[in-house]
Scaffold this active site. Structure first.
Site, PDB file in Angstrom:
ATOM      1  N   GLN A  85       0.958  -1.160  -0.039  1.00  0.00           N
ATOM      2  CA  GLN A  85      -0.068  -0.056  -0.213  1.00  0.00           C
ATOM      3  C   GLN A  85       0.915   1.491   0.036  1.00  0.00           C
ATOM      4  O   GLN A  85       1.340   1.715   1.051  1.00  0.00           O
ATOM      5  CB  GLN A  85      -0.971   0.138   1.215  1.00  0.00           C
ATOM      6  CG  GLN A  85      -1.948   1.077   1.158  1.00  0.00           C
ATOM      7  CD  GLN A  85      -3.209   1.139   2.237  1.00  0.00           C
ATOM      8  OE1 GLN A  85      -3.144   0.187   2.922  1.00  0.00           O
ATOM      9  NE2 GLN A  85      -4.095   1.913   2.039  1.00  0.00           N
ATOM     10  N   PHE A  86       1.112   1.790  -1.165  1.00  0.00           N
ATOM     11  CA  PHE A  86       1.840   2.981  -1.333  1.00  0.00           C
ATOM     12  C   PHE A  86       1.401   4.238  -0.789  1.00  0.00           C
ATOM     13  O   PHE A  86       1.950   5.087  -0.324  1.00  0.00           O
ATOM     14  CB  PHE A  86       2.217   3.444  -2.708  1.00  0.00           C
ATOM     15  CG  PHE A  86       1.159   3.971  -3.552  1.00  0.00           C
ATOM     16  CD1 PHE A  86       1.011   5.356  -3.784  1.00  0.00           C
ATOM     17  CD2 PHE A  86       0.022   3.174  -4.209  1.00  0.00           C
ATOM     18  CE1 PHE A  86      -0.057   5.965  -4.170  1.00  0.00           C
ATOM     19  CE2 PHE A  86      -1.017   3.932  -4.827  1.00  0.00           C
ATOM     20  CZ  PHE A  86      -1.032   5.142  -4.790  1.00  0.00           C
ATOM     21  N   THR A  87       0.107   4.141  -0.414  1.00  0.00           N
ATOM     22  CA  THR A  87      -0.770   5.559   0.240  1.00  0.00           C
ATOM     23  C   THR A  87      -0.171   5.606   1.613  1.00  0.00           C
ATOM     24  O   THR A  87      -0.309   6.593   2.264  1.00  0.00           O
ATOM     25  CB  THR A  87      -2.320   5.275   0.368  1.00  0.00           C
ATOM     26  OG1 THR A  87      -2.223   3.927   0.809  1.00  0.00           O
ATOM     27  CG2 THR A  87      -2.697   5.232  -1.094  1.00  0.00           C
TER      28      THR A  87
END
Length: 145
Positions: free
Chosen positions: A78-80
Site C-alpha cells: 500500500q503505497f498510500t
C-alpha cells in the site's frame, strides 16, 4: 531522517483480498493483516527486519506471536502509507517508492517471512484491491523499521 519501511498491522479473525471479483489472498482465523509501504531508500535488510518483527510481534491472544502459534499473515502492498496531506487537500505520494523499487521489497518481505516458517498470503501488487477483514479487538499498530 532515515528511510523506513512502514506497516500498519491489524490483528484479525480472517482477512481476504479480491481483485476484479477474484480472491487472490485469504487467511482464515486469527492472524495478521499487514499493509506495507516502502520509500525510495528502503533496503532488503529493512524488509528482513520487518519480517522478523512481524513474525515475533506478541499481539495475538495470550500475548502470543505468529511464530508461537503458526498464525498466518496477509501482506498487502500500500503505497498510500507514504501519502502526505499536510499541505492543501490533495495528498502527494512523493515519498512512496515507485513500483520498480517497492515491488521487490514487498516480495522480499514475504520471502523472508516464508523462510522463517510463516504462512503468507498476499494481495496483487499494483492492482485495485478490495481488502476485507474482521479486526480482532479492534487492534491496530503502526511499525517502522
Amino acid at each position: 531522517m532515515m528511510a523506513a519501511m512502514r506497516a500498519v498491522v491489524q490483528r484479525v479473525d480472517g482477512a481476504s483480498v479480491t481483485v476484479d471479483g477474484e480472491t487472490v489472498g485469504e487467511i482464515v482465523g486469527q492472524g495478521l493483516c499487514v499493509l506495507v509501504g516502502a520509500t525510495h531508500e528502503d533496503t532488503d535488510e529493512q524488509a528482513a527486519r520487518l519480517a522478523n518483527k512481524l513474525w515475533t510481534l506478541r499481539v495475538l491472544d495470550g500475548e502470543k506471536s505468529c511464530s508461537d502459534v503458526g498464525a498466518p499473515l496477509l501482506i498487502v502492498s500500500q503505497f498510500t502509507l507514504y501519502g502526505d496531506a499536510r499541505k492543501g487537500r490533495r495528498p502527494t505520494w512523493n515519498a512512496a517508492a515507485p513500483g520498480e523499487i517497492a515491488e521487490p521489497l514487498v516480495e522480499g518481505l514475504c520471502a523472508h517471512l516464508r523462510a522463517l516458517g510463516a504462512h503468507v498470503e498476499t494481495g496483487r501488487f499494483g492492482a485495485k484491491m478490495r481488502v476485507n477483514l474482521t479486526n480482532d479487538g479492534p487492534f491496530t499498530v503502526w511499525l517502522e523499521v
